[in-house]
Design a protein around this motif. Structure first.
Motif, PDB file in Angstrom:
ATOM      1  N   LEU A   1       0.863  -1.183   0.000  1.00 56.36           N
ATOM      2  CA  LEU A   1       0.000   0.000   0.000  1.00 56.36           C
ATOM      3  C   LEU A   1       0.898   1.230   0.000  1.00 56.36           C
TER       4      LEU A   1
ATOM      5  N   SER B   1      -6.541   1.266  -6.467  1.00 59.80           N
ATOM      6  CA  SER B   1      -6.264   2.390  -5.591  1.00 59.80           C
ATOM      7  C   SER B   1      -7.489   2.671  -4.732  1.00 59.80           C
ATOM      8  N   ILE B   2      -7.238   3.451  -3.687  1.00 57.46           N
ATOM      9  CA  ILE B   2      -8.330   3.853  -2.801  1.00 57.46           C
ATOM     10  C   ILE B   2      -8.967   5.083  -3.422  1.00 57.46           C
TER      11      ILE B   2
ATOM     12  N   VAL C   1     -12.369   0.862  -2.719  1.00 60.80           N
ATOM     13  CA  VAL C   1     -11.208   0.460  -3.516  1.00 60.80           C
ATOM     14  C   VAL C   1     -11.678   0.124  -4.930  1.00 60.80           C
TER      15      VAL C   1
ATOM     16  N   SER D   1     -11.703  -6.282   3.865  1.00 59.67           N
ATOM     17  CA  SER D   1     -12.736  -6.066   2.863  1.00 59.67           C
ATOM     18  C   SER D   1     -13.425  -7.389   2.559  1.00 59.67           C
TER      19      SER D   1
END
Lengths: 185, 292
Positions: free
Chosen positions: A53, A98-99, A117, A147
């Motif tokens: 990350l 990606s966030i 996400v 998640s």
């Protein structure tokens, strides 16, 4: 001569700053899935998911060795690798994304953050866009991420023979649960 | 001129630097080399009569029902052999992923068979690169007929032993090959036969689809070890897998399903239609669930 020196200075500066960018990683993330069909509930666990990350850009990537999924029954594991996932041909499942709401987050403050996400998931040689909700929890210098989302196995070119259609679900629920540590060079 | 060149250099360098990072975060961690064991070279632990390099997984019970019908050249009167059948029931159990034991009961000569099989080398790639899987098999057959074939009545005369090394490799996803140097000792034989037989087995599997494969198995007994009316065992067949079952359908010149029987006492002559149709059905049960 001065110019050359100056150029090197800039160069080293670029390298230095880029390596300082804060990144987090794990090599032992948990990724489990459940196939809940009419006759049979199949669960598999993988405790060796790799992920990175980038806390500066909100990008994140996952890689999972398909063969490392552990099933309760040996035959399920064999079928999973041999007949469905063809893991010798497609050894890894990969997510790159990606966030979405990263700008709104402040990871320097402790707390739990809801995130969305988006990215691309590659399984069995097929790549599909994925959008899912998850959470990030700041835990000291580590980040806990989790998640749950579902995929259609058909989207990834995995065919389920009609003989076992009551044993293997068309939709599989995937649970991600991992602990990121700061990445130090 | 020099200036522009350097600026360009820096630009390129910084660009490369950034793009490398953005493209592939995972490459930061480097590639961790692992050992991948190659499984499922054969669909089950038997090729046709004989053993494959596969063992039964730990805690798994494999129940097998096998039939060999009569010889095809018996003609329509016997419905090409289907009127007669030799039956074997057997259980194989995986004590560990490498160690398998099994027992069986055959209608042919009321033979009880048992075996122990240990996989001492596993094919793998990656960090540990091993091109083959190797296993050792020791089997015992015991003839349970009411009348002892030995006029002296010694129980040992009912027995035969087999020792076998199985060396095999999953050469590609679809193709697996194995060789099986084999030694069979029969405690009691007919006057024109030898007690000790050396055989060289070769067997292969080719997948036709994810669920169907074609198999073949041959046990060559070189020289004049076998009398004239006995033949080397030659079989070919199909493996069909459905969920928890494996169906193996085959044609073979061997009547018996135990090592002694098919390796040293096959009476069928392929050239003369001395061939049996037969099948094995394997059904696995998970007796002990695996720890996660």
């Amino acid at each position: 001569m001065n110019k050359i020196f100056f150029s090197f200075l800039i160069l080293s500066f670029i390298f230095a700053t880029s390596s300082e960018a804060q990144k987090y990683f794990t090599r032992d993330g948990n990724i489990n899935f459940i196939s809940d069909a009419v006759l049979e509930k199949i669960e598999a666990k993988n405790t060796n998911a790799t992920s990175v990350l980038d806390a500066e850009t909100g990008k994140l990537e996952f890689a999972v060795l398909v063969k490392a999924f552990q099933f309760e029954k040996a035959l399920m594991q064999e079928h999973f690798n041999e007949n469905y996932m063809e893991s010798s041909k497609f050894p890894k499942a990969i997510f790159k994304g990606s966030i979405d709401n990263f700008e709104a987050l402040d990871l320097s403050k402790s707390g739990t953050y809801e995130v969305t996400v988006v990215g691309k998931l590659s399984i069995h040689g097929e790549t599909q866009p994925i959008k899912t909700k998850g959470s990030l929890k700041i835990d000291g210098e580590n980040i806990l991420a989790s998640s749950v989302f579902s995929i259609q196995v058909e989207d990834y070119g995995i065919k389920i023979p009609s003989v076992v259609k009551d044993n293997v679900a068309k939709e599989v629920e995937i649970m991600v649960d991992l602990k990121y540590q700061p990445f130090k060079r | 001129m020099k200036n522009t060149f350097f600026t360009l250099c820096i630009l390129i360098c910084s660009f490369l630097n950034i793009s490398a990072q953005e493209d592939d975060l995972l490459s930061l961690l480097g590639e961790e080399e692992t050992t991948e064991y190659i499984d499922a070279a054969f669909k089950t632990n038997r090729v046709i009569h004989g053993h494959s390099i596969e063992s039964t997984s730990e805690g798994v019970l494999d129940f097998k029902i096998s039939h060999r019908f009569g010889m095809v050249n018996t003609g329509f009167h016997e419905l090409f052999g289907l009127d007669n059948a030799m039956v074997r029931f057997g259980f194989d159990y995986g004590i560990t992923d490498r160690l398998t034991v099994g027992v069986g009961r055959n209608s042919f000569r009321k033979i009880y068979d048992s075996f122990i099989k240990y996989k001492f080398l596993r094919q793998s790639k990656g960090q540990k690169n091993v091109p083959i899987t190797a296993a050792w098999l020791t089997a015992l057959d015991f003839q349970g007929t009411k009348n002892n074939p030995d006029p002296d009545g010694k129980a040992s005369s009912r027995m035969a032993f087999t020792h076998q090394v199985i060396l095999g490799s999953k050469i590609s996803d679809g193709f697996s090959l194995q060789v099986m140097p084999t030694y069979v000792h029969r405690n009691l034989v007919d006057f024109n036969e030898k007690n000790d037989i050396i055989a060289f087995g070769i067997a292969a599997r080719q997948k036709l689809s994810k669920w169907v494969a074609v198999t073949f198995e041959y046990y060559l007994t070189p020289g004049d070890q076998l009398p004239e009316n006995k033949y080397s065992s030659f079989s070919f067949g199909f493996d069909i897998e459905t969920g928890g079952h494996v169906f193996q359908l085959h044609f073979t010149n061997s009547t018996a399903m135990t090592n002694r029987g098919f390796i040293t006492e096959s009476t069928g002559d392929w050239a003369d239609g001395g061939v049996h149709f037969g099948f094995n059905v394997s059904r696995v049960f998970t007796a002990k669930k695996r720890k996660n």
